[in-house]
Design a protein around this motif. Sequence first.
Motif, mmCIF file in Angstrom:
data_model
loop_
_atom_site.group_PDB
_atom_site.id
_atom_site.type_symbol
_atom_site.label_atom_id
_atom_site.label_comp_id
_atom_site.label_asym_id
_atom_site.label_seq_id
_atom_site.Cartn_x
_atom_site.Cartn_y
_atom_site.Cartn_z
ATOM 1 N N GLU A 219 47.010 40.107 45.672
ATOM 2 C CA GLU A 219 46.407 41.138 44.839
ATOM 3 C C GLU A 219 44.956 41.395 45.240
ATOM 4 O O GLU A 219 44.468 42.524 45.160
ATOM 5 C CB GLU A 219 46.474 40.728 43.370
ATOM 6 C CG GLU A 219 47.907 40.620 42.852
ATOM 7 C CD GLU A 219 47.938 40.200 41.398
ATOM 8 O OE1 GLU A 219 46.856 39.990 40.829
ATOM 9 O OE2 GLU A 219 49.042 40.087 40.841
ATOM 10 N N SER A 220 44.258 40.333 45.685
ATOM 11 C CA SER A 220 42.857 40.488 46.080
ATOM 12 C C SER A 220 42.729 41.452 47.243
ATOM 13 O O SER A 220 41.814 42.269 47.290
ATOM 14 C CB SER A 220 42.259 39.123 46.446
ATOM 15 O OG SER A 220 42.254 38.273 45.333
ATOM 16 N N GLN A 221 43.648 41.345 48.220
ATOM 17 C CA GLN A 221 43.598 42.223 49.374
ATOM 18 C C GLN A 221 43.848 43.664 48.973
ATOM 19 O O GLN A 221 43.192 44.588 49.461
ATOM 20 C CB GLN A 221 44.626 41.787 50.423
ATOM 21 C CG GLN A 221 44.556 42.577 51.723
ATOM 22 C CD GLN A 221 43.210 42.427 52.416
ATOM 23 O OE1 GLN A 221 42.705 41.327 52.560
ATOM 24 N NE2 GLN A 221 42.631 43.554 52.827
ATOM 25 N N ALA A 222 44.791 43.857 48.056
ATOM 26 C CA ALA A 222 45.079 45.208 47.589
ATOM 27 C C ALA A 222 43.865 45.796 46.880
ATOM 28 O O ALA A 222 43.521 46.973 47.056
ATOM 29 C CB ALA A 222 46.284 45.177 46.641
ATOM 30 N N LYS A 223 43.208 44.972 46.103
ATOM 31 C CA LYS A 223 42.021 45.427 45.388
ATOM 32 C C LYS A 223 40.892 45.729 46.358
ATOM 33 O O LYS A 223 40.123 46.678 46.176
ATOM 34 C CB LYS A 223 41.583 44.361 44.382
ATOM 35 C CG LYS A 223 40.660 44.869 43.307
ATOM 36 C CD LYS A 223 40.474 43.829 42.225
ATOM 37 C CE LYS A 223 39.663 44.384 41.079
ATOM 38 N NZ LYS A 223 39.486 43.385 39.992
ATOM 39 N N GLU A 226 41.497 49.050 47.983
ATOM 40 C CA GLU A 226 41.166 50.123 47.048
ATOM 41 C C GLU A 226 39.653 50.326 46.967
ATOM 42 O O GLU A 226 39.160 51.454 46.967
ATOM 43 C CB GLU A 226 41.720 49.777 45.662
ATOM 44 C CG GLU A 226 41.395 50.816 44.600
ATOM 45 C CD GLU A 226 41.847 50.371 43.216
ATOM 46 O OE1 GLU A 226 41.409 51.000 42.234
ATOM 47 O OE2 GLU A 226 42.618 49.393 43.118
ATOM 48 N N THR A 227 38.921 49.216 46.931
ATOM 49 C CA THR A 227 37.462 49.288 46.855
ATOM 50 C C THR A 227 36.879 49.927 48.111
ATOM 51 O O THR A 227 35.934 50.719 48.043
ATOM 52 C CB THR A 227 36.865 47.886 46.655
ATOM 53 O OG1 THR A 227 37.413 47.303 45.476
ATOM 54 C CG2 THR A 227 35.347 47.950 46.515
ATOM 55 N N GLN A 230 37.129 53.558 47.900
ATOM 56 C CA GLN A 230 36.131 54.103 46.980
ATOM 57 C C GLN A 230 34.760 54.177 47.645
ATOM 58 O O GLN A 230 34.026 55.149 47.486
ATOM 59 C CB GLN A 230 36.067 53.243 45.722
ATOM 60 C CG GLN A 230 37.313 53.331 44.860
ATOM 61 C CD GLN A 230 37.225 52.447 43.628
ATOM 62 O OE1 GLN A 230 36.239 51.755 43.415
ATOM 63 N NE2 GLN A 230 38.266 52.460 42.818
ATOM 64 N N ASN A 336 34.410 47.872 40.296
ATOM 65 C CA ASN A 336 35.818 47.533 40.538
ATOM 66 C C ASN A 336 36.041 46.027 40.631
ATOM 67 O O ASN A 336 36.964 45.554 41.297
ATOM 68 C CB ASN A 336 36.320 48.217 41.817
ATOM 69 C CG ASN A 336 37.839 48.269 41.875
ATOM 70 O OD1 ASN A 336 38.503 48.375 40.847
ATOM 71 N ND2 ASN A 336 38.393 48.201 43.080
ATOM 72 N N MET A 338 34.222 43.878 42.187
ATOM 73 C CA MET A 338 33.914 43.392 43.531
ATOM 74 C C MET A 338 32.400 43.387 43.756
ATOM 75 O O MET A 338 31.648 44.071 43.065
ATOM 76 C CB MET A 338 34.590 44.275 44.588
ATOM 77 C CG MET A 338 36.065 44.529 44.361
ATOM 78 S SD MET A 338 37.109 43.048 44.560
ATOM 79 C CE MET A 338 37.313 43.053 46.340
ATOM 80 N N SER A 353 35.802 39.551 45.567
ATOM 81 C CA SER A 353 35.884 39.597 44.113
ATOM 82 C C SER A 353 34.689 38.871 43.522
ATOM 83 O O SER A 353 34.348 37.768 43.944
ATOM 84 C CB SER A 353 37.183 38.939 43.634
ATOM 85 O OG SER A 353 37.177 38.799 42.226
#
Length: 367
Positions: A219-223, A226-227, A230, A336, A338, A353
């Motif tokens: 999930e961290s990689q996906a986040k 996404e960041t 952005q 986000n 991060m 994160s």
Amino acid sequence: MKRVLKYFVVMFVLVAFIQKPVFAQPTSEQVQSQKEQLQADKNELKKAQGNRFEVEQKIENLDNEIEEVMNQIAKNKNQILKVQEDIKANEKQYKQAEEDMKNEQDVFNKRVRAMYINGAAAYLQVLVEANGFSDFISRVEAVRSIMQLDKKITENIKEKQEQLNAVKQNLNKKNQELVSLNDENNKKLSKLKSDKVDQSKLIEEAQSQERVYASAVNESQAKLNETMKQIESIRNATPKYTPSRGAVSVSSNTVVAYASNFLGTPYLWGGTTPAGFDCSGFTQYVYRHFGISLGRTTYDQINDGYGVSRDQLRPGDLVFYGKGGSPSHMGIYIGNGMYIHSPRTGDVIKISSYDRSDYITARRVMR
């Protein structure tokens, strides 16, 4: 004939249907076993990630200690140079005092050479040559004044010489102490570098453990992905900032866009330039670009600006990590969940994160 043909077609379909493999629905035990295996994989991944994070924290702490020692060594060197300059100035004063005393002694010798050579006869000659009683009294007072004045001058110069000598000895002692402290710090730095090599081996081991379970959903990689999207949007939409004199209102997006330019820059002990940054050197450099002055170390910057609660964080805030309220690492929150930071030796400026177990506090420094 048609009836016979129809019969064979029906029989063919029945045979095909009968021979078609039928897959049984998984039992509840199988489903439960798969769920348990998936959870076990996730637990192992979390354990491996936690192990790596723990080791990385140790690396960060070592980096922080090394930087402290390096700063102390730099301060000691400056102190040593200052003491050495004081010693030189003191030696100059000492020589001047010797020269003054020598000159005074020469004057004294010229004035009363006969008195020293001939003893009491010289004093008698001065008195005998007096013209009358009044002149005699004046000569007596003159001789006594000269002797007392010369004696006082000589004593003052000797006293000053003794004082300067005492100062010189004290400065030499202080210089020896600083040199000794500098040697101790260099030894400590060598040990820390040795410890750093050992920690790097542990990092490799922890990363190897995490790769074993890399098939699990990260999930961290996906986040992070996404960041990064952005940030790219922010960079494309944010006009280039041109520093100007005086107070300037800086937007969060401007800070994030500028900070992201340094992604991939290597960590460097004591680094304060794009050639390499430590964690506080990076944040200081970013905000200096916008005319905002921050302290040099994490210990300084944790007192800059004003505190903000964790639920009030916004992009551009400084976030701090450590133990017991003492910061050992920091970075810039970018939203986000991060933050962007220069993590540790062997790593580069990256986005991670911000939600770490060693989170301490946050400071807002933007106007």
